[in-house]
Scaffold this motif. Structure first.
Motif, short mmCIF file in Angstrom:
data_model
loop_
_atom_site.label_atom_id
_atom_site.label_comp_id
_atom_site.label_asym_id
_atom_site.label_seq_id
_atom_site.Cartn_x
_atom_site.Cartn_y
_atom_site.Cartn_z
N SER A 8 -3.50 0.05 2.96
CA SER A 8 -2.96 1.01 3.92
C SER A 8 -1.77 1.74 3.32
O SER A 8 -0.95 1.13 2.62
N ASP A 10 0.64 2.61 4.91
CA ASP A 10 1.81 2.13 5.66
C ASP A 10 2.44 0.88 5.04
O ASP A 10 3.54 0.49 5.43
N TRP A 11 1.74 0.24 4.10
CA TRP A 11 2.26 -0.98 3.50
C TRP A 11 3.28 -0.67 2.41
O TRP A 11 3.18 0.33 1.71
N GLU A 55 -8.02 -6.78 12.37
CA GLU A 55 -7.74 -5.96 11.19
C GLU A 55 -8.20 -6.69 9.93
O GLU A 55 -8.75 -6.08 9.00
#
Length: 90
Positions: A8, A10-11, A55
């Motif tokens: 991701s 976002d990581w 997830e």
């Protein structure tokens, strides 16, 4: 094999490293075998990044489709086996 790891944007860098390391160890379990403790530790590192079970399932499905490996079965074997080494068959 050139694998696109499911990551991701976002990581953080550290989180990406944990996830990629985990998936590299899954590959190693299928290709040559891996120490079960190392794989279990990497899985818990992965769970630090991806605590949600839904997830996790989505990410495993993406990786499994890309590689033909079963991430779930490799982790299950590492947790349950009496042997020190996990060697998976494709």
């Amino acid at each position: 094999m050139e694998v696109q790891y499911p990551i991701s944007i976002d990581w953080s860098k550290e989180e990406v490293i944990k996830v990629v390391t985990f998936f590299q160890l899954i590959e190693q379990a299928y290709e040559s075998g891996i120490n079960k403790g190392e794989l279990v530790r990497a899985y818990y590192g992965f769970k630090d990044v991806v605590p949600s079970k839904s997830e996790e399932k989505q990410i495993f499905k993406q990786f499994d489709k890309e590689t033909g490996y079963s991430t779930y079965h490799a982790v299950k074997e590492a947790k349950e086996t009496e042997r020190e080494k996990v060697v998976m068959n494709k």
